[in-house]
Design a protein around this motif. Structure first.
Motif, mmCIF file in Angstrom:
data_model
loop_
_atom_site.group_PDB
_atom_site.id
_atom_site.type_symbol
_atom_site.label_atom_id
_atom_site.label_comp_id
_atom_site.label_asym_id
_atom_site.label_seq_id
_atom_site.Cartn_x
_atom_site.Cartn_y
_atom_site.Cartn_z
ATOM 1 N N ARG A 119 0.853 -1.195 0.000
ATOM 2 C CA ARG A 119 0.000 0.000 0.000
ATOM 3 C C ARG A 119 0.884 1.238 0.000
ATOM 4 N N ILE A 120 0.634 2.143 -0.947
ATOM 5 C CA ILE A 120 1.446 3.346 -1.082
ATOM 6 C C ILE A 120 1.290 4.230 0.155
ATOM 7 N N ALA A 121 2.437 4.585 0.755
ATOM 8 C CA ALA A 121 2.426 5.396 1.965
ATOM 9 C C ALA A 121 2.764 6.853 1.696
ATOM 10 N N THR A 122 3.718 7.086 0.791
ATOM 11 C CA THR A 122 4.070 8.458 0.413
ATOM 12 C C THR A 122 4.378 8.494 -1.076
ATOM 13 N N VAL A 123 4.100 9.631 -1.680
ATOM 14 C CA VAL A 123 4.404 9.848 -3.093
ATOM 15 C C VAL A 123 5.294 11.082 -3.184
ATOM 16 N N HIS A 124 6.517 10.876 -3.657
ATOM 17 C CA HIS A 124 7.456 11.976 -3.836
ATOM 18 C C HIS A 124 7.674 12.208 -5.328
ATOM 19 N N ARG A 125 8.416 13.202 -5.654
ATOM 20 C CA ARG A 125 8.615 13.544 -7.062
ATOM 21 C C ARG A 125 9.281 12.408 -7.833
ATOM 22 N N ALA A 126 10.202 11.716 -7.198
ATOM 23 C CA ALA A 126 10.958 10.691 -7.925
ATOM 24 C C ALA A 126 10.935 9.316 -7.254
ATOM 25 N N ARG A 127 10.155 9.158 -6.193
ATOM 26 C CA ARG A 127 10.138 7.857 -5.521
ATOM 27 C C ARG A 127 8.818 7.634 -4.794
ATOM 28 N N LEU A 128 8.568 6.365 -4.509
ATOM 29 C CA LEU A 128 7.384 5.942 -3.771
ATOM 30 C C LEU A 128 7.807 5.118 -2.571
ATOM 31 N N THR A 129 7.130 5.294 -1.464
ATOM 32 C CA THR A 129 7.318 4.383 -0.348
ATOM 33 C C THR A 129 5.988 3.680 -0.099
ATOM 34 N N ALA A 130 6.091 2.485 0.457
ATOM 35 C CA ALA A 130 4.877 1.693 0.679
ATOM 36 C C ALA A 130 5.050 0.846 1.928
ATOM 37 N N ILE A 131 3.953 0.215 2.349
ATOM 38 C CA ILE A 131 4.012 -0.698 3.471
ATOM 39 C C ILE A 131 3.345 -2.008 3.053
ATOM 40 N N SER A 132 3.980 -3.101 3.446
ATOM 41 C CA SER A 132 3.451 -4.429 3.149
ATOM 42 C C SER A 132 3.277 -5.183 4.457
ATOM 43 N N GLN A 133 2.997 -6.462 4.363
ATOM 44 C CA GLN A 133 2.841 -7.256 5.579
ATOM 45 C C GLN A 133 4.106 -7.276 6.423
ATOM 46 N N THR A 134 5.259 -7.154 5.784
ATOM 47 C CA THR A 134 6.528 -7.247 6.505
ATOM 48 C C THR A 134 7.120 -5.903 6.876
ATOM 49 N N GLY A 135 6.459 -4.823 6.511
ATOM 50 C CA GLY A 135 6.963 -3.525 6.914
ATOM 51 C C GLY A 135 7.101 -2.544 5.769
ATOM 52 N N PRO A 136 7.730 -1.391 6.028
ATOM 53 C CA PRO A 136 7.856 -0.336 5.031
ATOM 54 C C PRO A 136 8.987 -0.610 4.045
ATOM 55 N N VAL A 137 8.795 -0.182 2.810
ATOM 56 C CA VAL A 137 9.812 -0.353 1.772
ATOM 57 C C VAL A 137 9.780 0.851 0.840
ATOM 58 N N GLU A 138 10.868 1.018 0.084
ATOM 59 C CA GLU A 138 10.889 1.979 -1.008
ATOM 60 C C GLU A 138 10.785 1.185 -2.294
ATOM 61 N N LEU A 139 9.788 1.493 -3.093
ATOM 62 C CA LEU A 139 9.535 0.739 -4.306
ATOM 63 C C LEU A 139 10.390 1.235 -5.463
ATOM 64 N N THR A 140 10.673 0.332 -6.386
ATOM 65 C CA THR A 140 11.383 0.676 -7.609
ATOM 66 C C THR A 140 10.376 0.765 -8.747
ATOM 67 N N LEU A 141 10.341 1.907 -9.394
ATOM 68 C CA LEU A 141 9.393 2.102 -10.483
ATOM 69 C C LEU A 141 9.888 1.454 -11.769
ATOM 70 N N PRO A 142 9.004 0.830 -12.531
ATOM 71 C CA PRO A 142 9.406 0.281 -13.829
ATOM 72 C C PRO A 142 9.700 1.401 -14.814
ATOM 73 N N VAL A 143 10.363 1.072 -15.902
ATOM 74 C CA VAL A 143 10.694 2.057 -16.924
ATOM 75 C C VAL A 143 9.420 2.681 -17.473
ATOM 76 N N HIS A 144 9.496 3.983 -17.739
ATOM 77 C CA HIS A 144 8.397 4.761 -18.312
ATOM 78 C C HIS A 144 7.238 4.996 -17.340
ATOM 79 N N SER A 145 7.420 4.670 -16.070
ATOM 80 C CA SER A 145 6.405 4.980 -15.066
ATOM 81 C C SER A 145 6.787 6.259 -14.341
ATOM 82 N N GLN A 146 5.809 6.946 -13.784
ATOM 83 C CA GLN A 146 6.080 8.154 -13.029
ATOM 84 C C GLN A 146 5.246 8.175 -11.761
ATOM 85 N N THR A 147 5.759 8.828 -10.757
ATOM 86 C CA THR A 147 5.096 8.809 -9.448
ATOM 87 C C THR A 147 3.734 9.493 -9.492
ATOM 88 N N GLY A 148 3.542 10.420 -10.439
ATOM 89 C CA GLY A 148 2.276 11.128 -10.526
ATOM 90 C C GLY A 148 1.093 10.240 -10.881
#
Length: 349
Positions: A41-70
């Motif tokens: 589940r997305i926790a924060t949306v920044h200009r160039a990165r996303l953070t999320a939380i899963s069953q095991t805790g918080p993580v920083e996600l890696t965006l696929p090519v051609h995707s944008q945080t917006g």
């Protein structure tokens, strides 16, 4: 703000997906070939990165090519590789809050998968029925449950007058008078803040949103949301929240705090407006013409109700303004969706 989901301390305590807001609505979207992907589940949306939380805790996600945080909103559910944290896809949203600011052509994502929208206003010069109606139209169109919260009741002689004005804005609307600093505030909002439930707060700056988020988070919070005062002459506050983020609250639910906003453009919200102005929606089929604008046509049941003192003329004026604004802000639409013809009624030629 309350304890952020990006704190490392959360990682040591695995949680059930249901406690994060996961439900059958999202489970039913999973495909057999996605068994190796984990819901986040997305926790924060920044200009160039996303953070999320899963069953095991918080993580920083890696965006696929051609995707944008917006393309993502706080509260979104996404599938990601549980080892590389590479985001695979976003799941369909159950609800989505979109706002359009003046001068902007593109709606701004304010939050996703929100169960209840707390519309916070104060019992002073900030109280504005027309603005509250805009928030209600936003909530209705998004599919969330709106609740109006009245703060600063101690500054007026009769807070019940504000409560009655609020209740009159929409059928079945819940209105709560509370002091954000009081211990009783969390209890008063408990029905909407249970385990797995997500709430969001909107309203002008200075009405107590940040204070209320701190109260909901409970005494164990590690990072309090900054709060600011208001200018007494016009009840306008200073912006203390500048971004959106998902936070755990003491009742087991989640809260999305949003920056304060005094202007809100309504767009593509025909169904939300129909719900908001139910008294007009219910009268419209009785008009002589199916495409009646309720402005000058003969046989208009809506204007007849105004003349009979049954319908508040100011409500009709505000309805007309929101319908026009919603239509003008929506490409490819010539009028509100609520204007469909009914059998037995004529249409002007």
């Amino acid at each position: 703000m309350g304890k952020a989901v990006t704190d490392d301390s959360d990682a040591a305590h695995p949680v059930l997906l249901s406690s994060l807001g996961w439900s059958d609505f999202f489970e039913d979207q999973l495909e057999p070939h996605e068994a190796g992907l984990a819901p986040h589940r997305i926790a924060t949306v920044h200009r160039a990165r996303l953070t999320a939380i899963s069953q095991t805790g918080p993580v920083e996600l890696t965006l696929p090519v051609h995707s944008q945080t917006g393309d993502f909103a706080v509260g979104d559910w996404v599938l990601a590789d549980h080892q590389t944290q590479l985001l695979h896809r976003r799941l369909i949203r159950k609800t989505v809050l979109e706002r359009r600011t003046e001068g902007s052509k593109t709606p701004q994502l304010a939050g996703a998968n929100v169960d209840t929208l707390f519309i916070v206003t104060s019992c002073n010069a900030d109280f504005n029925p027309a603005r509250l109606e805009r928030y209600l139209a936003l909530a209705n169109e998004a599919g969330t449950n709106p609740v109006i919260l009245l703060t600063k009741a101690d500054t007026v002689a009769d807070a019940r007058a504000y409560e009655q004005q609020s209740l009159a804005l929409q059928h079945g609307l819940a209105v709560v008078i509370l002091n954000p600093l009081s211990r009783d505030a969390a209890g008063a909002l408990a029905p909407w803040c249970g385990v797995g439930q997500t709430v969001a707060l909107v309203g002008s700056s200075g009405v107590g949103k940040s204070t209320l988020v701190n109260t909901l988070a409970g005494p164990t919070q590690e990072l309090a949301q900054q709060t600011g005062g208001i200018r007494e002459h016009d009840a306008k506050g200073r912006h203390t929240t500048t971004s959106r983020s998902l936070h755990a609250i003491a009742g087991g639910g989640w809260v999305i705090d949003t920056p304060g906003m005094r202007t809100l453009r309504v767009s593509d919200a025909a169904s939300g407006i129909e719900i908001l102005f139910a008294e007009i929606t219910e009268l419209a089929p009785l008009c002589r013409f199916s495409d009646c604008t309720h402005a000058h046509e003969p046989g208009c049941a809506v204007r007849g109700a105004v003349a009979a003192g049954v319908l508040d003329p100011e409500r009709l004026t505000r309805w007309r303004k929101l319908v026009e604004e919603s239509s003008n802000q929506t490409s490819g639409r010539s009028g509100p969706r609520g204007g469909s013809a009914t059998a037995g009624r004529s249409k002007r030629r």
